[in-house]
Design a protein around this motif. Structure first.
Motif, PDB file in Angstrom:
ATOM      1  N   THR A 199       0.840  -1.210   0.000  1.00 51.37           N
ATOM      2  CA  THR A 199       0.000   0.000   0.000  1.00 51.37           C
ATOM      3  C   THR A 199       0.869   1.253   0.000  1.00 51.37           C
ATOM      4  O   THR A 199       0.650   2.186  -0.785  1.00 51.37           O
ATOM      5  CB  THR A 199      -0.925   0.003   1.249  1.00 51.37           C
ATOM      6  OG1 THR A 199      -1.728  -1.170   1.199  1.00 51.37           O
ATOM      7  CG2 THR A 199      -1.799   1.234   1.296  1.00 51.37           C
ATOM      8  N   VAL A 212      -1.352   4.697   6.966  1.00 52.31           N
ATOM      9  CA  VAL A 212      -1.303   3.457   6.173  1.00 52.31           C
ATOM     10  C   VAL A 212      -1.280   2.253   7.115  1.00 52.31           C
ATOM     11  O   VAL A 212      -1.950   1.241   6.894  1.00 52.31           O
ATOM     12  CB  VAL A 212      -0.070   3.434   5.233  1.00 52.31           C
ATOM     13  CG1 VAL A 212      -0.019   2.142   4.433  1.00 52.31           C
ATOM     14  CG2 VAL A 212      -0.084   4.628   4.287  1.00 52.31           C
ATOM     15  N   LEU A 215      -4.656   1.656   8.533  1.00 54.77           N
ATOM     16  CA  LEU A 215      -5.515   1.049   7.507  1.00 54.77           C
ATOM     17  C   LEU A 215      -5.241  -0.451   7.380  1.00 54.77           C
ATOM     18  O   LEU A 215      -6.162  -1.278   7.442  1.00 54.77           O
ATOM     19  CB  LEU A 215      -5.264   1.737   6.149  1.00 54.77           C
ATOM     20  CG  LEU A 215      -5.868   1.045   4.929  1.00 54.77           C
ATOM     21  CD1 LEU A 215      -7.386   1.146   4.958  1.00 54.77           C
ATOM     22  CD2 LEU A 215      -5.340   1.648   3.633  1.00 54.77           C
ATOM     23  N   ALA A 219      -7.907  -3.393   8.744  1.00 54.34           N
ATOM     24  CA  ALA A 219      -8.851  -3.734   7.656  1.00 54.34           C
ATOM     25  C   ALA A 219      -9.640  -5.000   8.000  1.00 54.34           C
ATOM     26  O   ALA A 219     -10.855  -5.049   7.812  1.00 54.34           O
ATOM     27  CB  ALA A 219      -8.083  -3.922   6.354  1.00 54.34           C
ATOM     28  N   GLU A 543     -13.121   9.223   0.974  1.00 60.54           N
ATOM     29  CA  GLU A 543     -12.451   9.825  -0.186  1.00 60.54           C
ATOM     30  C   GLU A 543     -12.234  11.329  -0.030  1.00 60.54           C
ATOM     31  O   GLU A 543     -11.401  11.909  -0.724  1.00 60.54           O
ATOM     32  CB  GLU A 543     -13.240   9.514  -1.468  1.00 60.54           C
ATOM     33  CG  GLU A 543     -12.389   9.676  -2.711  1.00 60.54           C
ATOM     34  CD  GLU A 543     -13.109   9.315  -4.001  1.00 60.54           C
ATOM     35  OE1 GLU A 543     -14.120   8.591  -3.951  1.00 60.54           O
ATOM     36  OE2 GLU A 543     -12.646   9.772  -5.063  1.00 60.54           O
ATOM     37  N   ILE A 548      -3.577   9.120   2.638  1.00 60.25           N
ATOM     38  CA  ILE A 548      -3.529   7.693   2.958  1.00 60.25           C
ATOM     39  C   ILE A 548      -2.953   6.904   1.774  1.00 60.25           C
ATOM     40  O   ILE A 548      -2.032   6.115   1.924  1.00 60.25           O
ATOM     41  CB  ILE A 548      -4.929   7.167   3.335  1.00 60.25           C
ATOM     42  CG1 ILE A 548      -5.397   7.880   4.616  1.00 60.25           C
ATOM     43  CG2 ILE A 548      -4.898   5.639   3.542  1.00 60.25           C
ATOM     44  CD1 ILE A 548      -6.814   7.631   5.006  1.00 60.25           C
ATOM     45  N   HIS A 549      -3.474   7.175   0.597  1.00 62.30           N
ATOM     46  CA  HIS A 549      -3.115   6.334  -0.563  1.00 62.30           C
ATOM     47  C   HIS A 549      -1.955   6.873  -1.394  1.00 62.30           C
ATOM     48  O   HIS A 549      -1.557   6.226  -2.360  1.00 62.30           O
ATOM     49  CB  HIS A 549      -4.344   6.145  -1.446  1.00 62.30           C
ATOM     50  CG  HIS A 549      -5.527   5.635  -0.667  1.00 62.30           C
ATOM     51  ND1 HIS A 549      -5.581   4.346  -0.212  1.00 62.30           N
ATOM     52  CD2 HIS A 549      -6.644   6.249  -0.216  1.00 62.30           C
ATOM     53  CE1 HIS A 549      -6.713   4.179   0.472  1.00 62.30           C
ATOM     54  NE2 HIS A 549      -7.368   5.316   0.482  1.00 62.30           N
ATOM     55  N   ARG A 553      -3.844   4.732  -5.393  1.00 62.47           N
ATOM     56  CA  ARG A 553      -4.541   3.865  -4.432  1.00 62.47           C
ATOM     57  C   ARG A 553      -4.633   2.447  -4.979  1.00 62.47           C
ATOM     58  O   ARG A 553      -4.983   2.251  -6.142  1.00 62.47           O
ATOM     59  CB  ARG A 553      -5.953   4.398  -4.165  1.00 62.47           C
ATOM     60  CG  ARG A 553      -6.750   3.493  -3.253  1.00 62.47           C
ATOM     61  CD  ARG A 553      -8.109   4.032  -2.922  1.00 62.47           C
ATOM     62  NE  ARG A 553      -8.999   4.107  -4.058  1.00 62.47           N
ATOM     63  CZ  ARG A 553      -9.612   3.062  -4.627  1.00 62.47           C
ATOM     64  NH1 ARG A 553      -9.375   1.828  -4.191  1.00 62.47           N
ATOM     65  NH2 ARG A 553     -10.425   3.243  -5.635  1.00 62.47           N
ATOM     66  N   ASN A 557      -8.578  -1.014  -1.759  1.00 61.81           N
ATOM     67  CA  ASN A 557      -8.218  -0.339  -0.507  1.00 61.81           C
ATOM     68  C   ASN A 557      -9.213   0.751  -0.110  1.00 61.81           C
ATOM     69  O   ASN A 557      -9.197   1.209   1.031  1.00 61.81           O
ATOM     70  CB  ASN A 557      -6.816   0.271  -0.601  1.00 61.81           C
ATOM     71  CG  ASN A 557      -5.747  -0.710  -0.130  1.00 61.81           C
ATOM     72  OD1 ASN A 557      -6.046  -1.878   0.124  1.00 61.81           O
ATOM     73  ND2 ASN A 557      -4.512  -0.247  -0.022  1.00 61.81           N
ATOM     74  N   ALA A 558     -10.082   1.183  -1.030  1.00 67.99           N
ATOM     75  CA  ALA A 558     -11.002   2.270  -0.664  1.00 67.99           C
ATOM     76  C   ALA A 558     -12.061   1.779   0.311  1.00 67.99           C
ATOM     77  O   ALA A 558     -12.371   2.453   1.292  1.00 67.99           O
ATOM     78  CB  ALA A 558     -11.670   2.845  -1.903  1.00 67.99           C
ATOM     79  N   ASP A 561     -10.495   1.506   3.589  1.00 66.74           N
ATOM     80  CA  ASP A 561     -10.258   2.854   4.122  1.00 66.74           C
ATOM     81  C   ASP A 561     -11.535   3.440   4.742  1.00 66.74           C
ATOM     82  O   ASP A 561     -11.546   3.898   5.888  1.00 66.74           O
ATOM     83  CB  ASP A 561      -9.733   3.721   2.953  1.00 66.74           C
ATOM     84  CG  ASP A 561      -9.647   5.198   3.267  1.00 66.74           C
ATOM     85  OD1 ASP A 561      -9.863   5.575   4.433  1.00 66.74           O
ATOM     86  OD2 ASP A 561      -9.371   5.984   2.339  1.00 66.74           O
ATOM     87  N   PHE A 565     -11.478   4.099   8.699  1.00 63.80           N
ATOM     88  CA  PHE A 565     -11.444   5.493   9.161  1.00 63.80           C
ATOM     89  C   PHE A 565     -12.835   6.050   9.462  1.00 63.80           C
ATOM     90  O   PHE A 565     -12.976   6.925  10.317  1.00 63.80           O
ATOM     91  CB  PHE A 565     -10.650   6.361   8.178  1.00 63.80           C
ATOM     92  CG  PHE A 565      -9.174   6.129   8.315  1.00 63.80           C
ATOM     93  CD1 PHE A 565      -8.468   6.711   9.362  1.00 63.80           C
ATOM     94  CD2 PHE A 565      -8.499   5.281   7.456  1.00 63.80           C
ATOM     95  CE1 PHE A 565      -7.108   6.468   9.534  1.00 63.80           C
ATOM     96  CE2 PHE A 565      -7.147   5.026   7.613  1.00 63.80           C
ATOM     97  CZ  PHE A 565      -6.447   5.608   8.649  1.00 63.80           C
TER      98      PHE A 565
END
Ligand code: ADP
Length: 577
Positions: A199, A212, A215, A219, A543, A548-549, A553, A557-558, A561, A565
């Motif tokens: 990532t 990161v 995240l 996850a 977003e 983060i990304h 990205r 991962n979205a 995220d 978060f």
């Protein structure tokens, strides 16, 4: 106002006659996915009821179109109604089906079209009070609202569209997490360290390492959190485009609907007010602390005071051409996007009222797999990175198809007409009714000419207007690479060979997908100002945030995220007493 409308209606009916005869009439119209069939009931020469009999559009989105249009038509007894933004195909299909039904009732359609709902010119004002206000009802906002609720806060969520979901609902649903329970049985070795490394390095080390780490470490617990609320994921993992590794989880429910339905159910059970068609316009700042927002509905202006704070979860700005070109002049309006029309960067504007710091704004992600007509994700025939290749219009591969999204898109931009074909064989779709990641069957796509099917590679090449010899050699070389597990482009992820007829091809183009930049947050999802200080009472997730990304990205991962978060933002805001 009502009297004025009534007299207009009566005059138009008396003078011209609406022509409707009592009865039950059926009409159809093409929706987003297929025909929408509708029943219109006329009683005493009035439209008494409208019912959708069948539709295969995504119901969270299309229900908003059906309900709003039906309400307006019955209320005004006219057809001069607005389509629902973000649900235009469903709106248009439903509207056409009503017109068709009304035509058979003998209605004077052109006269009915002139009857419009009057706009509310002077809006009522009202004040509401809560602990936490969440702005935006996509994945991040819904996660934040759920988490704040679990942490004991009273919450109000506002969403500017007529339905929840944002871009989250349009996503393929892939969610990356290290998950031995699912990965071990598939012989996939993985670790949080590898996930972190991919990532961080996949974004050219421009992400904030602390974020990161949060995240990638959290996850999987995000998946367990969702499962605890009733969401279901498949037992297998896969590799979504640009994920770099097989750790993408796929929900059982199609596209992003599982996330939205799960949160919505939880919030409804907990009586959390969800205000749709409600757009945040301003933040309320008192003594350097964000204490609420002014929001607008079609009828009212609401001042929502939230003593613990406000969570911005308004998504990205891929659909804001002015912003896009300000940060990357190449991303002009002729470049399509996968996003909903709602992705206009409202949160960026709102955050500036509190002097929030913006980072990484020029990092805007393009994908190589947009629909050639609309730019959308749907229609893509790939199911997992391992089992498909990309060829250009000449029939040749041109990139490692398991690469980063930016690398693949840049390679595609250098190909003839910047167009590629995804090629798969029937091992990916053993049955014609098997679906892609966007809930579309391969049969449906072939029937609509959005995918090409052929019984041999020779025939496929001819259909794509490619020299058959070139395509046959490309596939032969690729199949040898699968045996060797290496190729000239440096591809690492190999699955099945492409060898079993029928073969399928799907055309795709570059499309704008995700804005990696946005408001800067710290580990508590608190928004930082331009001096690096915490802005009291302002939180952000999803977003709308940056940092983060990094520059790129990873696919999958979205959703991780927004869950991780969103959850943190909700918890921290709830406890920010
Ligand atoms: P994320 O993945 O970060 O949750 P989404 O695009 O899924 O982002 O969701 C963002 C949501 O925020 C969308 O549903 C969008 O309509 C909503 N939204 C954007 N701006 C506003 C605003 N000013 N007021 C209320 N809702 C907003």
């Amino acid at each position: 106002m009502k009297t004025k409308f009534l007299s207009y209606f009566l005059i138009s009916t008396i003078l011209l006659g609406n022509g409707m005869k009592d009865g039950v009439y059926i009409g159809t119209g093409k929706g987003y996915k297929s025909d929408i069939k509708t029943e219109v009931i006329i009683k005493n020469q009035k439209i008494e009821d409208i019912k959708v009999i069948s539709s295969s559009d995504t119901s969270i989105i299309s229900d908003a179109a059906f309900n709003n249009i039906k309400k307006d038509i019955i209320e005004t007894q006219g057809l001069g109604v607005d389509m629902v933004a973000g649900a235009t195909s469903s709106s248009n299909g439903f509207y056409r089906s009503i017109i068709e039904a009304l035509k058979s009732s003998g209605a004077n359609i052109s006269e009915l079209r002139k009857i419009k709902k009057e706009k509310v010119l002077k809006k009522e004002k009202r004040e509401l009070n809560t602990d936490v206000l969440v702005i935006g009802g996509g994945g991040a906002g819904l996660a934040a609202a759920s988490s704040a609720t679990e942490n004991g806060a009273n919450v109000i969520l506002v969403e500017k569209m007529s339905f929840l979901g944002g871009n989250t609902i349009l996503a393929g649903g892939a969610y990356n997490a290290v998950d031995p329970k699912r990965q071990k049985p598939m012989n996939i070795e993985d670790s949080n360290e590898l996930f972190y490394k991919q990532t961080f390095e996949g974004g050219d080390k421009k992400g904030n390492p602390k974020l990161v780490k949060i995240l990638t470490d959290n996850a999987y617990s995000g998946i367990e959190w969702l499962e605890g609320k009733g969401m279901k994921f498949k037992d297998d993992v896969f590799t979504v485009l640009g994920a770099l590794y097989p750790r993408s989880h796929k929900p059982i429910d199609p596209v992003g609907t599982g996330f939205i339905l799960t949160y919505e159910k939880f919030l409804k059970e907990n009586n959390v007010p969800i205000l749709l068609d409600t757009q945040a316009k301003e933040l309320i700042i008192e003594n350097n602390r964000v204490v609420g927002a002014v929001v607008e509905t079609p009828e009212e202006i609401l001042t929502i005071k939230s003593k613990n704070g406000v969570i911005l979860a308004t998504g990205g700005f891929s659909k804001n051409i002015e912003y896009r070109t300000k940060y990357n002049p190449k991303l002009t309006e002729n470049i399509l996007s996968t996003n909903t029309p709602a992705a206009t960067g409202d949160g960026i504007n709102l955050s500036q009222m509190a002097n929030a710091n913006l980072i990484g704004m020029e990092d805007i992600q393009m994908l190589p797999l947009g629909d050639p007509k609309t730019g959308s994700l749907s229609g893509n025939i790939e199911t997992t990175v391992e089992d498909r290749i990309f060829i250009n219009k000449k029939g040749k591969r041109f990139v490692a198809e398991d690469e980063r999204r930016d690398v693949m898109t840049n390679a595609l931009l250098n190909q003839p007409d910047a167009l590629l074909y995804v090629i798969v064989d029937s091992q990916v779709y053993p049955n014609e009714n098997d679906k892609n990641n966007f809930n579309e069957s391969i049969k449906e796509l072939v029937d609509e000419n959005r995918a090409i099917k052929a019984d041999s590679l020779d025939e496929l090449a001819k259909k794509l207007e490619i020299d058959p010899e070139v395509l046959i050699k490309t596939i032969k070389d690729y199949n040898l690479a699968v045996d060797k597990k290496s190729d000239e482009f440096g591809r690492k992820l190999f699955g099945k060979k492409i060898e079993k007829a029928p073969f399928y091809a799907g055309a795709r183009i570059p499309t704008i997908h995700h804005t990696m930049g946005g408001v800067e947050i710290n580990e508590n999802a608190e928004v930082l100002n331009k001096n690096g200080e915490i802005i009291e009472g302002l939180f952000a997730a999803g977003e709308v945030t940056g940092g983060i990304h990094g520059t790129n990205r990873l696919g999958g991962n979205a959703l991780a995220d927004i869950t991780v978060f969103g959850r943190i933002a909700g918890e921290k805001a709830a406890n920010n007493k």
